[in-house]
Design an enzyme around this catalytic site. Structure first.
Site, short mmCIF file in Angstrom:
data_model
loop_
_atom_site.label_atom_id
_atom_site.label_comp_id
_atom_site.label_asym_id
_atom_site.label_seq_id
_atom_site.Cartn_x
_atom_site.Cartn_y
_atom_site.Cartn_z
N ASN A 9 -3.85 -45.00 -5.43
CA ASN A 9 -5.19 -44.52 -5.75
C ASN A 9 -5.25 -44.29 -7.26
O ASN A 9 -4.68 -43.33 -7.77
CB ASN A 9 -5.45 -43.21 -4.99
CG ASN A 9 -6.77 -42.56 -5.37
OD1 ASN A 9 -7.59 -43.15 -6.09
ND2 ASN A 9 -6.99 -41.34 -4.90
N TRP A 10 -5.93 -45.19 -7.95
CA TRP A 10 -5.95 -45.13 -9.41
C TRP A 10 -6.88 -44.03 -9.92
O TRP A 10 -6.90 -43.74 -11.12
CB TRP A 10 -6.37 -46.47 -10.01
CG TRP A 10 -5.40 -47.59 -9.77
CD1 TRP A 10 -4.25 -47.55 -9.03
CD2 TRP A 10 -5.48 -48.92 -10.30
NE1 TRP A 10 -3.62 -48.77 -9.07
CE2 TRP A 10 -4.35 -49.63 -9.82
CE3 TRP A 10 -6.41 -49.59 -11.10
CZ2 TRP A 10 -4.12 -50.97 -10.15
CZ3 TRP A 10 -6.19 -50.92 -11.42
CH2 TRP A 10 -5.06 -51.60 -10.95
N LYS A 11 -7.70 -43.50 -9.03
CA LYS A 11 -8.69 -42.46 -9.40
C LYS A 11 -9.55 -42.98 -10.56
O LYS A 11 -9.76 -44.19 -10.67
CB LYS A 11 -7.98 -41.15 -9.71
CG LYS A 11 -7.04 -40.73 -8.57
CD LYS A 11 -6.56 -39.31 -8.65
CE LYS A 11 -5.65 -39.02 -7.46
NZ LYS A 11 -5.18 -37.65 -7.43
N HIS A 94 -11.39 -37.76 0.16
CA HIS A 94 -10.34 -37.28 -0.75
C HIS A 94 -10.68 -35.86 -1.21
O HIS A 94 -11.85 -35.53 -1.40
CB HIS A 94 -10.23 -38.22 -1.95
CG HIS A 94 -8.99 -37.97 -2.76
ND1 HIS A 94 -8.90 -36.92 -3.65
CD2 HIS A 94 -7.79 -38.60 -2.78
CE1 HIS A 94 -7.69 -36.94 -4.19
NE2 HIS A 94 -7.00 -37.95 -3.68
N GLU A 96 -10.54 -34.52 -3.98
CA GLU A 96 -11.32 -34.47 -5.23
C GLU A 96 -12.80 -34.72 -4.96
O GLU A 96 -13.66 -34.17 -5.64
CB GLU A 96 -10.73 -35.47 -6.25
CG GLU A 96 -9.39 -34.97 -6.78
CD GLU A 96 -8.40 -36.05 -7.17
OE1 GLU A 96 -8.80 -37.22 -7.33
OE2 GLU A 96 -7.20 -35.71 -7.30
N GLU A 177 -2.80 -35.01 2.49
CA GLU A 177 -2.61 -34.69 1.07
C GLU A 177 -2.89 -33.21 0.84
O GLU A 177 -4.05 -32.82 0.65
CB GLU A 177 -3.57 -35.51 0.20
CG GLU A 177 -3.40 -37.00 0.30
CD GLU A 177 -3.92 -37.72 -0.94
OE1 GLU A 177 -3.19 -38.57 -1.45
OE2 GLU A 177 -5.02 -37.40 -1.43
N GLY A 183 -1.26 -34.07 -8.08
CA GLY A 183 -1.28 -34.07 -9.55
C GLY A 183 -0.56 -32.88 -10.17
O GLY A 183 -0.71 -32.62 -11.35
N SER A 223 1.86 -35.93 -5.56
CA SER A 223 3.00 -35.97 -6.49
C SER A 223 4.15 -36.85 -5.99
O SER A 223 5.31 -36.55 -6.21
CB SER A 223 3.49 -34.55 -6.79
OG SER A 223 2.48 -33.81 -7.47
N GLY A 244 -0.99 -41.34 -6.34
CA GLY A 244 -1.95 -41.21 -7.43
C GLY A 244 -1.32 -41.61 -8.75
O GLY A 244 -1.13 -42.80 -9.03
N GLY A 245 -0.96 -40.63 -9.56
CA GLY A 245 -0.44 -40.86 -10.91
C GLY A 245 0.61 -41.95 -11.02
O GLY A 245 0.55 -42.79 -11.92
P1 13P Z 1 -0.84 -37.69 -7.31
O1 13P Z 1 0.14 -38.69 -6.75
O2 13P Z 1 -1.20 -37.97 -8.75
O3 13P Z 1 -0.39 -36.29 -7.06
O4 13P Z 1 -2.20 -37.89 -6.49
C1 13P Z 1 -2.16 -37.95 -5.11
C2 13P Z 1 -3.49 -38.36 -4.61
O5 13P Z 1 -4.45 -37.62 -4.69
C3 13P Z 1 -3.62 -39.70 -4.03
O6 13P Z 1 -4.85 -39.88 -3.41
#
Ligand code: 13P
Length: 268
Positions: A9-11, A94, A96, A177, A183, A223, A244-245
């Site tokens: 997930n590149w956000k 999600h 977010e 999650e 993050g 993470s 994510g990251g």
């Molecule tokens: P991180 O891997 O950056 O913690 O993000 C997880 C995430 O929200 C994937 O959707």
């Protein structure tokens, strides 16, 4: 057997040019890894370009969000009909989206229904916030989110041709999650994740049936890195990761997928 699944997930990161560059850096190595379903979820504006780059590869594409109506006067929104020409998956609910954009359980439910009705496969995200975790409410929250998101969805709607529960389960992926792990560099423990994912299987079994609860793929997200992925995927309950990251670094992401293939392959 549940096919392992790793999605990036590149956000809200990468311009179109940067996204193309990132794909170039990983496409060959990622394509070669077998035994894992590999999905990239870039921003909407990159979907067309990356869709073209992935043609003929084993890597699939997903979007990060979607509106629940198919067309109309909804300025700025993207519909399932638009997405299904470009990608197979869509991340829904999600934390977010829930936290910054006011998505309620009811909205998430409408989106899951709309995705399934339009042949898009939802990656449904659930997970508790820190204060809920500390108050021992993880199961209560996750139960509410899963029940609400799948409310009114018949197991047969999940599949186009579907008497078999394998097929039914194939079109939906759930990602657990915990919000406090996203993050923050503070991932949950493998044991904790395995217990909550087993709990989600039991919730799905209650909503539909035991075999779907067993067949459905459920991921961990929060993470995840190449250094800790083994802790999660070595748990039999956990089918993969929503990253994510670490999915923004080609080498990291390839390593996460590779380790998943190795560990899950060994268990067969
Ligand atoms: P991180 O891997 O950056 O913690 O993000 C997880 C995430 O929200 C994937 O959707």
């Amino acid at each position: 057997m549940r096919m392992p699944f790793v999605a990036g997930n590149w956000k809200m990161n990468t311009t179109v040019t940067e996204g193309e560059q990132l794909v170039l850096e990983m496409i060959v190595k990622l394509d070669r890894i077998e035994g894992v379903e590999k999905v990239l979820c870039p921003p909407f504006v990159s979907l067309i370009a990356i869709n073209m780059m992935l043609q003929g590869s084993s890597i699939k594409l997903g979007a990060q969000n979607m509106y629940f109506e198919t067309a109309g006067a909804y300025t700025g929104e993207i519909s399932p009909l638009m997405l299904r020409e470009l990608c197979e998956f869509v991340i829904l609910g999600h934390s977010e989206r829930r936290g910054y954009f006011g998505e309620t359980d009811e909205i998430v439910n409408k989106k899951v229904k709309a995705a399934l009705a339009n042949n898009l496969k939802p990656i449904l995200c659930v997970g508790e916030r820190l204060e809920e975790n500390e108050a021992g409410k993880t199961e209560e929250v996750v139960n509410r989110q899963v029940m609400a998101a799948l409310n009114g969805i018949e197991p047969v709607v999940l599949s186009r041709s579907s008497e078999r529960s394998e097929e039914t389960a194939k079109n939906l992926v759930i990602a657990y999650e915990p919000v406090w792990a996203i993050g923050t560099g503070k991932a949950a423990s493998g044991k904790q994740v395995a217990a909550t994912i087993q709990f989600i299987r039991d919730v799905v079994a209650k909503i539909w049936n035991k075999s779907i609860g067993q067949d459905l793929r459920i991921l961990y997200g929060g993470s995840v890195t190449s250094a800790n992925i083994v802790e999660f995927i070595s748990q039999p309950e956990v089918d993969g990761a929503l990253v994510g990251g670490a999915s923004l670094k080609a080498e990291e992401f390839v390593s996460i997928v590779k380790q998943t293939a190795e560990i899950k392959g060994r268990k067969k």
